[in-house]
Design an enzyme around this catalytic site. Structure first.
Site, PDB file in Angstrom:
ATOM      1  N   ASP A  30       0.845  -0.978  -0.163  1.00 34.37           N
ATOM      2  CA  ASP A  30       0.081  -0.192  -0.053  1.00 34.37           C
ATOM      3  C   ASP A  30       0.865   1.272  -0.179  1.00 34.37           C
ATOM      4  OD1 ASP A  30      -4.128   0.304   0.925  1.00 34.37           O
ATOM      5  OD2 ASP A  30      -2.074   2.286   0.997  1.00 34.37           O
ATOM      6  N   ILE A  31       0.334   1.901  -1.014  1.00 37.34           N
ATOM      7  CA  ILE A  31       1.259   3.585  -0.941  1.00 37.34           C
ATOM      8  C   ILE A  31       1.075   4.391   1.116  1.00 37.34           C
ATOM      9  CG2 ILE A  31      -0.110   5.202  -1.137  1.00 37.34           C
ATOM     10  CD1 ILE A  31       1.880   6.004  -3.801  1.00 37.34           C
ATOM     11  N   ASN A  86     -12.937  -4.381   2.038  1.00 36.60           N
ATOM     12  CA  ASN A  86     -13.763  -2.549   2.266  1.00 36.60           C
ATOM     13  C   ASN A  86     -14.903  -2.478   1.357  1.00 36.60           C
ATOM     14  OD1 ASN A  86     -12.497  -1.871   4.679  1.00 36.60           O
ATOM     15  ND2 ASN A  86     -10.537  -0.384   3.100  1.00 36.60           N
ATOM     16  N   GLU A  94     -12.162   2.770  -1.455  1.00 35.46           N
ATOM     17  CA  GLU A  94     -11.934   4.310  -2.332  1.00 35.46           C
ATOM     18  C   GLU A  94     -11.500   3.985  -3.605  1.00 35.46           C
ATOM     19  OE1 GLU A  94      -9.311   6.141   0.569  1.00 35.46           O
ATOM     20  OE2 GLU A  94     -10.812   6.407   2.098  1.00 35.46           O
ATOM     21  N   VAL A  95     -10.851   2.572  -3.675  1.00 33.79           N
ATOM     22  CA  VAL A  95     -10.679   2.705  -5.323  1.00 33.79           C
ATOM     23  C   VAL A  95     -11.816   1.946  -5.487  1.00 33.79           C
ATOM     24  CG1 VAL A  95      -8.415   1.995  -6.475  1.00 33.79           C
ATOM     25  CG2 VAL A  95      -8.157   3.190  -4.607  1.00 33.79           C
ATOM     26  N   HIS A  99      -9.942  -5.416  -3.686  1.00 32.03           N
ATOM     27  CA  HIS A  99      -8.997  -5.557  -2.680  1.00 32.03           C
ATOM     28  C   HIS A  99      -8.696  -5.913  -1.503  1.00 32.03           C
ATOM     29  CE1 HIS A  99      -9.899  -1.330  -2.507  1.00 32.03           C
ATOM     30  NE2 HIS A  99      -9.385  -0.702  -1.340  1.00 32.03           N
ATOM     31  N   MET A 100      -7.992  -6.711  -0.851  1.00 34.43           N
ATOM     32  CA  MET A 100      -8.105  -7.119  -0.030  1.00 34.43           C
ATOM     33  C   MET A 100      -6.797  -6.526   1.262  1.00 34.43           C
ATOM     34  SD  MET A 100      -7.947 -10.649   1.532  1.00 34.43           S
ATOM     35  CE  MET A 100      -6.047 -11.471   0.674  1.00 34.43           C
ATOM     36  N   HIS A 101      -6.331  -5.615   1.517  1.00 33.37           N
ATOM     37  CA  HIS A 101      -6.055  -5.327   2.790  1.00 33.37           C
ATOM     38  C   HIS A 101      -5.301  -6.902   3.477  1.00 33.37           C
ATOM     39  CE1 HIS A 101      -7.123  -0.743   1.953  1.00 33.37           C
ATOM     40  NE2 HIS A 101      -8.041  -1.243   1.730  1.00 33.37           N
TER      41      HIS A 101
END
Ligand code: 5GP
Ligand code: ZN
Length: 116
Positions: A30-31, A86, A94-95, A99-101
């Site tokens: 993650d950035i 999310n 948000e994106v 995606h899975m964090h």
């Protein structure tokens, strides 16, 4: 999806710190990491969110989960991790590319519903 930021990362048009790739999924740091370990695992094929998946997506969804343990271990979270997806407005996504964090590190990540 021409303008999707994560599709562009998969295509290499936007640089990322890649940690893993196979025929189904792509994973990168993650950035703006929220914990010492903060990896994003995404399907290579564009899926907008968990609210859009179909039974056809089960292979890639399974792969996202099955690679998580190794990615966590290899990136500083050997003693467990938290996986978060999310979803949509209510979920704080948000994106708009699924995606899975994977968050973790040496210490517990904290309260369950703290915003990641
Ligand atoms: P969400 O809130 O949608 O679940 O999480 C989106 C995540 O994507 C955020 O943690 C954010 O830091 C990350 N992110 C957004 N843009 C980029 C980018 O260009 N590169 C990387 N590596 N991460 C990004
Ligand atoms: Zn996409």
């Amino acid at each position: 999806m021409d303008n999707c930021i994560f599709c562009r990362i998969v295509r290499g048009e936007i640089p990322s710190k890649k940690v893993y790739e196979d025929e189904l999924v792509f994973a990168f740091h993650d950035i703006q990491p929220q914990r010492p370990t903060h990896i994003l695992v995404i399907p290579k094929r564009h899926i907008a969110s968990l609210a859009q998946v179909t039974p056809e997506d089960e292979p890639v969804l399974g792969r996202m989960l099955s690679v998580a343990q190794q990615l966590a271990r290899d990136n500083g979270s050997a003693d467990g991790f938290r996986a978060i997806i999310n979803t949509g407005r209510v979920g704080g996504q948000e994106v708009a590319h699924l995606h899975m964090h994977i968050v973790g590190g040496p210490d517990p990540v904290g309260p369950m519903l703290k915003k990641i």
